[in-house]
Scaffold this motif. Structure first.
Motif, PDB file in Angstrom:
ATOM      1  N   GLY A 277      35.337  16.130  25.873  1.00  0.00           N
ATOM      2  CA  GLY A 277      34.312  15.393  26.605  1.00  0.00           C
ATOM      3  C   GLY A 277      33.909  14.117  25.897  1.00  0.00           C
ATOM      4  O   GLY A 277      34.308  13.856  24.752  1.00  0.00           O
ATOM      5  N   TRP A 278      33.110  13.325  26.598  1.00  0.00           N
ATOM      6  CA  TRP A 278      32.578  12.080  26.046  1.00  0.00           C
ATOM      7  C   TRP A 278      31.197  12.341  25.467  1.00  0.00           C
ATOM      8  O   TRP A 278      30.359  12.990  26.087  1.00  0.00           O
ATOM      9  N   ALA A 279      30.973  11.839  24.268  1.00  0.00           N
ATOM     10  CA  ALA A 279      29.656  11.980  23.644  1.00  0.00           C
ATOM     11  C   ALA A 279      28.674  11.000  24.272  1.00  0.00           C
ATOM     12  O   ALA A 279      29.061  10.031  24.932  1.00  0.00           O
ATOM     13  N   ASP A 280      27.397  11.248  24.056  1.00  0.00           N
ATOM     14  CA  ASP A 280      26.381  10.295  24.474  1.00  0.00           C
ATOM     15  C   ASP A 280      26.630   8.969  23.761  1.00  0.00           C
ATOM     16  O   ASP A 280      27.079   8.940  22.607  1.00  0.00           O
ATOM     17  N   LYS A 281      26.318   7.865  24.420  1.00  0.00           N
ATOM     18  CA  LYS A 281      26.623   6.542  23.861  1.00  0.00           C
ATOM     19  C   LYS A 281      25.846   6.247  22.574  1.00  0.00           C
ATOM     20  O   LYS A 281      26.214   5.339  21.820  1.00  0.00           O
ATOM     21  N   ASP A 282      24.791   7.010  22.304  1.00  0.00           N
ATOM     22  CA  ASP A 282      24.011   6.813  21.081  1.00  0.00           C
ATOM     23  C   ASP A 282      24.359   7.823  19.984  1.00  0.00           C
ATOM     24  O   ASP A 282      23.711   7.845  18.937  1.00  0.00           O
ATOM     25  N   GLU A 283      25.379   8.639  20.214  1.00  0.00           N
ATOM     26  CA  GLU A 283      25.745   9.689  19.264  1.00  0.00           C
ATOM     27  C   GLU A 283      26.329   9.098  17.965  1.00  0.00           C
ATOM     28  O   GLU A 283      26.900   8.013  17.958  1.00  0.00           O
ATOM     29  N   THR A 284      26.169   9.822  16.880  1.00  0.00           N
ATOM     30  CA  THR A 284      26.752   9.441  15.586  1.00  0.00           C
ATOM     31  C   THR A 284      28.045  10.220  15.381  1.00  0.00           C
ATOM     32  O   THR A 284      28.061  11.446  15.537  1.00  0.00           O
ATOM     33  N   PRO A 285      29.148   9.561  15.006  1.00  0.00           N
ATOM     34  CA  PRO A 285      30.415  10.263  14.810  1.00  0.00           C
ATOM     35  C   PRO A 285      30.452  11.028  13.495  1.00  0.00           C
ATOM     36  O   PRO A 285      29.617  10.817  12.609  1.00  0.00           O
ATOM     37  N   THR A 286      31.441  11.893  13.375  1.00  0.00           N
ATOM     38  CA  THR A 286      31.723  12.565  12.100  1.00  0.00           C
ATOM     39  C   THR A 286      33.064  12.117  11.524  1.00  0.00           C
ATOM     40  O   THR A 286      33.308  12.267  10.330  1.00  0.00           O
ATOM     41  N   HIS A 287      33.954  11.569  12.378  1.00  0.00           N
ATOM     42  CA  HIS A 287      35.298  11.179  11.955  1.00  0.00           C
ATOM     43  C   HIS A 287      35.740   9.907  12.683  1.00  0.00           C
ATOM     44  O   HIS A 287      35.244   9.603  13.780  1.00  0.00           O
ATOM     45  N   ILE A 288      36.688   9.211  12.072  1.00  0.00           N
ATOM     46  CA  ILE A 288      37.316   8.062  12.709  1.00  0.00           C
ATOM     47  C   ILE A 288      38.832   8.205  12.618  1.00  0.00           C
ATOM     48  O   ILE A 288      39.374   8.601  11.592  1.00  0.00           O
ATOM     49  N   ILE A 289      39.503   7.922  13.740  1.00  0.00           N
ATOM     50  CA  ILE A 289      40.956   7.827  13.799  1.00  0.00           C
ATOM     51  C   ILE A 289      41.318   6.368  14.022  1.00  0.00           C
ATOM     52  O   ILE A 289      40.799   5.732  14.946  1.00  0.00           O
ATOM     53  N   VAL A 290      42.170   5.820  13.168  1.00  0.00           N
ATOM     54  CA  VAL A 290      42.768   4.505  13.395  1.00  0.00           C
ATOM     55  C   VAL A 290      44.261   4.656  13.193  1.00  0.00           C
ATOM     56  O   VAL A 290      44.701   5.222  12.190  1.00  0.00           O
ATOM     57  N   GLN A 291      45.039   4.194  14.163  1.00  0.00           N
ATOM     58  CA  GLN A 291      46.493   4.273  14.053  1.00  0.00           C
ATOM     59  C   GLN A 291      47.139   3.006  14.588  1.00  0.00           C
ATOM     60  O   GLN A 291      46.744   2.483  15.634  1.00  0.00           O
ATOM     61  N   PHE A 292      48.147   2.526  13.865  1.00  0.00           N
ATOM     62  CA  PHE A 292      49.018   1.447  14.314  1.00  0.00           C
ATOM     63  C   PHE A 292      50.419   2.025  14.440  1.00  0.00           C
ATOM     64  O   PHE A 292      50.888   2.728  13.543  1.00  0.00           O
ATOM     65  N   THR A 293      51.114   1.728  15.551  1.00  0.00           N
ATOM     66  CA  THR A 293      52.444   2.273  15.781  1.00  0.00           C
ATOM     67  C   THR A 293      53.333   1.209  16.410  1.00  0.00           C
ATOM     68  O   THR A 293      52.886   0.479  17.295  1.00  0.00           O
ATOM     69  N   SER A 294      54.592   1.166  15.974  1.00  0.00           N
ATOM     70  CA  SER A 294      55.504   0.139  16.473  1.00  0.00           C
ATOM     71  C   SER A 294      56.100   0.476  17.833  1.00  0.00           C
ATOM     72  O   SER A 294      56.761  -0.375  18.446  1.00  0.00           O
TER      73      SER A 294
END
Length: 317
Positions: A277-294
């Motif tokens: 699901g989508w969190a509330d727009k004011d929610e604080t995250p616990t993790h971040i995913i960043v990926q670059f792919t060719s």
């Protein structure tokens, strides 16, 4: 006239203040200038070649067929791996440091990696260059368990406005992609290849069975389908909350569950992250995913020759 003049001055000062307050923070080793170099000897039965794998981290050399763990607090993993399949040590290198006028950048390439031993194994795999926040558990023991070796995402509790980096792109001229898993015939995947960047902020929890459940807090993603020279300071807004009604929402890149990302749970097991699901727009995250792919399309799918260069990766606040 004077009133209009004062209004213009005030607007200018406000704009200047806004710019001055903007803060850009590089990820650790996000300047791509510092790399670990690994020297691996492949098995003699496939030639015993010496290969080099490169990892973002402190400047150092590793000599020997040693499973790699992120060094120096580096948050970055990539698709350079040592595999041991049917007792044969083989490597894949699809991410490289490349010198620039000042410093270095990362070059991500899509290519075909092959292992051929008469009567024992004959494998050709399409490998795309990928760099991501997280790590990989080595050695890889087969093409089927590749995703399960990944630990995607790192702890993160901030709310940045955008992700920013420098990039360059060179695309293959093939109109369609191919799929090569190593144990099945090469097949055609309709659609031109593209390089991608995704940035997801998640709020994760873990249930009693070790399943990782996530709400999507923030989203930014982009696809590069055309050749491009260096673009400096490319900036992409991170959109918060449920963005399915946003004009900039691209389901192919941003839908819940896109990418089929895996992460390591508290038991040390790599499980698929279930975005439910989508969190509330004011929610604080616990993790971040960043990926670059060719290449786009998942594991073993792409067009050889696709190349993405990235540098100076960070977040805007």
């Amino acid at each position: 006239m004077k009133n209009r003049y004062y209004v213009c001055i005030i607007c200018l000062l406000v704009a200047m203040s806004s710019v001055a307050q903007e803060k850009f923070e590089l990820f650790k080793y996000g300047d791509m200038d510092s790399w670990v170099t690994r020297r691996i000897e492949e098995s003699s039965i496939i030639g015993g070649n010496v290969k080099y794998l490169y990892e973002l981290g402190p400047e150092m050399d590793f000599d020997g067929n040693i499973p790699y763990k992120n060094q120096g607090g580096s948050p970055w993993g990539n698709s350079n791996v040592m595999a041991k399949v049917a007792g044969i040590v083989k490597t894949n290198t699809s991410v490289f440091p490349e010198k620039l006028t000042h410093g270095k950048c990362a070059r991500l390439e899509t290519h075909i990696e092959s292992v051929k031993v008469l009567g024992l194994v004959n494998i050709s795999v399409l490998a795309s260059g990928s760099m991501f926040l997280g790590d990989i558990k080595e050695p890889i023991t087969g093409t089927k368990d590749g995703e399960e070796k990944l630990n995607c995402g790192v702890l993160f509790s901030k709310r940045p406005k955008a992700i920013r980096y420098d990039y360059k792109v060179k695309m293959s001229d093939q109109k369609d992609r191919i799929r090569m898993t190593g144990f099945s015939k090469k097949t055609v995947v309709k659609g031109k290849d593209a390089a991608i960047m995704v940035c997801y902020l998640q709020k994760r929890t873990e249930d009693a069975e070790g399943n990782i459940i996530a709400k999507r807090v923030g989203t930014a993603a982009v696809k590069y389908s055309d050749n491009s020279d260096w673009k400096k300071g490319a900036t992409y807004e991170i959109m918060y909350g449920n963005i399915t009604g946003n004009a900039n929402y691209v389901p192919e890149l941003m839908a819940l569950g896109t990418g089929g990302y895996h992460a390591r749970n508290s038991k040390g097991e790599s499980v698929m992250i279930k975005e439910d699901g989508w969190a509330d727009k004011d929610e604080t995250p616990t993790h971040i995913i960043v990926q670059f792919t060719s290449s786009i399309g998942g594991a073993f799918v792409g067009s050889p020759g696709n190349t993405l260069w990235i540098d100076n990766v960070g977040l805007v606040y």
